[in-house]
Write an enzyme that holds these catalytic residues in place. Sequence first.
Site, PDB file in Angstrom:
ATOM      1  N   GLU A 197     -65.156 -44.757 -15.989  1.00 55.27           N
ATOM      2  CA  GLU A 197     -65.387 -45.173 -14.610  1.00 55.27           C
ATOM      3  C   GLU A 197     -66.842 -45.515 -14.353  1.00 55.27           C
ATOM      4  O   GLU A 197     -67.742 -44.968 -15.000  1.00 55.27           O
ATOM      5  CB  GLU A 197     -65.021 -44.032 -13.656  1.00 55.27           C
ATOM      6  CG  GLU A 197     -63.568 -43.682 -13.685  1.00 55.27           C
ATOM      7  CD  GLU A 197     -63.255 -42.501 -12.786  1.00 55.27           C
ATOM      8  OE1 GLU A 197     -64.110 -42.099 -11.974  1.00 55.27           O
ATOM      9  OE2 GLU A 197     -62.136 -42.000 -12.902  1.00 55.27           O
ATOM     10  N   CYS A 250     -67.279 -28.428 -16.950  1.00 57.95           N
ATOM     11  CA  CYS A 250     -67.542 -27.971 -15.577  1.00 57.95           C
ATOM     12  C   CYS A 250     -66.218 -27.908 -14.795  1.00 57.95           C
ATOM     13  O   CYS A 250     -65.415 -28.838 -14.845  1.00 57.95           O
ATOM     14  CB  CYS A 250     -68.513 -28.906 -14.864  1.00 57.95           C
ATOM     15  SG  CYS A 250     -70.092 -29.064 -15.715  1.00 57.95           S
ATOM     16  N   CYS A 290     -64.940 -30.700 -12.207  1.00 60.10           N
ATOM     17  CA  CYS A 290     -65.060 -32.087 -12.643  1.00 60.10           C
ATOM     18  C   CYS A 290     -63.809 -32.548 -13.383  1.00 60.10           C
ATOM     19  O   CYS A 290     -63.370 -31.896 -14.333  1.00 60.10           O
ATOM     20  CB  CYS A 290     -66.284 -32.203 -13.558  1.00 60.10           C
ATOM     21  SG  CYS A 290     -66.458 -33.819 -14.298  1.00 60.10           S
ATOM     22  N   CYS A 321     -65.594 -37.886  -9.703  1.00 57.22           N
ATOM     23  CA  CYS A 321     -65.753 -38.370 -11.066  1.00 57.22           C
ATOM     24  C   CYS A 321     -64.513 -38.079 -11.915  1.00 57.22           C
ATOM     25  O   CYS A 321     -64.048 -36.953 -11.982  1.00 57.22           O
ATOM     26  CB  CYS A 321     -66.973 -37.636 -11.629  1.00 57.22           C
ATOM     27  SG  CYS A 321     -67.332 -37.990 -13.309  1.00 57.22           S
ATOM     28  N   GLY A 368     -69.436 -37.818 -18.714  1.00 61.21           N
ATOM     29  CA  GLY A 368     -70.304 -37.542 -19.855  1.00 61.21           C
ATOM     30  C   GLY A 368     -71.572 -36.809 -19.473  1.00 61.21           C
ATOM     31  O   GLY A 368     -72.039 -36.885 -18.338  1.00 61.21           O
ATOM     32  N   CYS A 418     -65.870 -35.668 -21.435  1.00 63.11           N
ATOM     33  CA  CYS A 418     -67.092 -34.858 -21.503  1.00 63.11           C
ATOM     34  C   CYS A 418     -66.744 -33.500 -22.094  1.00 63.11           C
ATOM     35  O   CYS A 418     -65.666 -32.963 -21.839  1.00 63.11           O
ATOM     36  CB  CYS A 418     -67.688 -34.692 -20.105  1.00 63.11           C
ATOM     37  SG  CYS A 418     -69.236 -33.744 -20.114  1.00 63.11           S
ATOM     38  N   HIS A 472     -75.702 -26.240  -8.838  1.00 59.44           N
ATOM     39  CA  HIS A 472     -74.418 -25.834  -8.247  1.00 59.44           C
ATOM     40  C   HIS A 472     -74.240 -24.337  -8.020  1.00 59.44           C
ATOM     41  O   HIS A 472     -73.208 -23.923  -7.480  1.00 59.44           O
ATOM     42  CB  HIS A 472     -73.239 -26.384  -9.058  1.00 59.44           C
ATOM     43  CG  HIS A 472     -73.293 -27.870  -9.249  1.00 59.44           C
ATOM     44  ND1 HIS A 472     -73.520 -28.753  -8.209  1.00 59.44           N
ATOM     45  CD2 HIS A 472     -73.189 -28.643 -10.370  1.00 59.44           C
ATOM     46  CE1 HIS A 472     -73.527 -29.983  -8.679  1.00 59.44           C
ATOM     47  NE2 HIS A 472     -73.337 -29.945  -9.981  1.00 59.44           N
ATOM     48  N   CYS A 524     -73.554 -46.287 -10.732  1.00 62.17           N
ATOM     49  CA  CYS A 524     -73.422 -45.013 -11.434  1.00 62.17           C
ATOM     50  C   CYS A 524     -72.607 -45.290 -12.691  1.00 62.17           C
ATOM     51  O   CYS A 524     -71.489 -45.806 -12.613  1.00 62.17           O
ATOM     52  CB  CYS A 524     -72.697 -44.019 -10.524  1.00 62.17           C
ATOM     53  SG  CYS A 524     -72.262 -42.492 -11.347  1.00 62.17           S
TER      54      CYS A 524
HETATM   55  S1  SF4 Z   1     -69.278 -35.136 -16.586  1.00 59.87           S
HETATM   56 FE1  SF4 Z   1     -70.986 -33.907 -15.729  1.00 59.87          FE
HETATM   57  S2  SF4 Z   1     -70.011 -32.603 -14.200  1.00 59.87           S
HETATM   58 FE2  SF4 Z   1     -68.373 -33.399 -15.517  1.00 59.87          FE
HETATM   59  S3  SF4 Z   1     -68.084 -31.820 -17.110  1.00 59.87           S
HETATM   60 FE3  SF4 Z   1     -69.549 -33.321 -17.885  1.00 59.87          FE
HETATM   61  S4  SF4 Z   1     -71.558 -32.482 -17.372  1.00 59.87           S
HETATM   62 FE4  SF4 Z   1     -70.046 -31.395 -16.099  1.00 59.87          FE
END
Ligand code: SF4
Length: 340
Positions: free
Chosen positions: A90, A114, A117, A328, A156, A110, A211, A103
Amino acid sequence: MSALIAMDEAQLAALVKECGQPPFRAKQLREYALKGTPVEGMSSLPKSMRDLLVAKGVTALAATVVQSKTSAIDGTTKFLFAFGDGNVVEGVLMKYEYGNSVCVSTQVGCAMGCKFCASTLDGKVRDLTAAEMLSEVIAAGSAAGGVNHVVLMGSGEPLDNYGEVTEFIRRLCVDLGMSKRHIALSTCGLCEAMDRLSKEEYAPVLTVSLHAPNDELRKRIMPIANRYPVREVVAAAKRYFDSTSRRVIFEYSLIDGFNDTPECAKELAALVKGFPCHINLIRLNPVKERGLAGSSKAAVAAFSDALTGYGVSNTVRRTLGADIDGACGQLRRKFLGGEK
Ligand code: SF4
């Protein structure tokens, strides 16, 4: 299939020679690629050359837009980019008074895990190349009449793909003429890589995802906190400021009943005290797979006021694109059928 944007001078020269064309065509190919002009539209090339390039499967960019959705609320456009191997990521184009900001994603998926996310739900698939990231910027920009700012904040962890990401930033500055002050890299806090980045010639603006104001809370939503205590992350951010003289930005997503209390505000203010930084407060975009909800508007305002009261510079950011799967990773999951 090969993309002109991914070719260096020698490769472009070899391609031009294969097409039986004079060497100056290499420069033309490069200029067209940086504008994202499709091969068929490269009108100063002879038709025979364009046909040959198309037949060889040569494209200008290393990413194509396969879907885009524009918010009726704020004009934010979310893109899905596909790469040659079928992977998709994206990107988001946001319109501000000062211009367009894109962005970009730096990895497919990733590995950081987190909890708030959607990009990490299936782990990391692969790193993106510098040419693929540059293609995201150019493709989004050509749809919107140009890009002034780039933020590395899509799917990522940019510093987990260090070499390609720093090459991407170098190319934004050198090939597209962008100022490094207009490029922001967001990390969940990989301390050694933050130190390394601070020494780069094209060191971007650094934003750090905090956070939570302490390790206990942070570990519950960010597994990386088990590797880097939050005090070390803030210390690395301070070194980044010392090295680049640029104010560091901390991102703080407000999650209902979790990290939005007056005690958290007080602890956060104490944590970042003592060097020029700014806190971006964002009301969490809900991620339904995780069961987390954003704080109420009143709680966001109270948290911001409390920080201001402690003398900490902060801004409440608009939640952009709430009607277009703004969080995201959500659009990609829908596209891939991961979200029903
Ligand atoms: S993309 Fe960013 S917010 Fe999402 S898991 Fe990876 S580091 Fe964490």
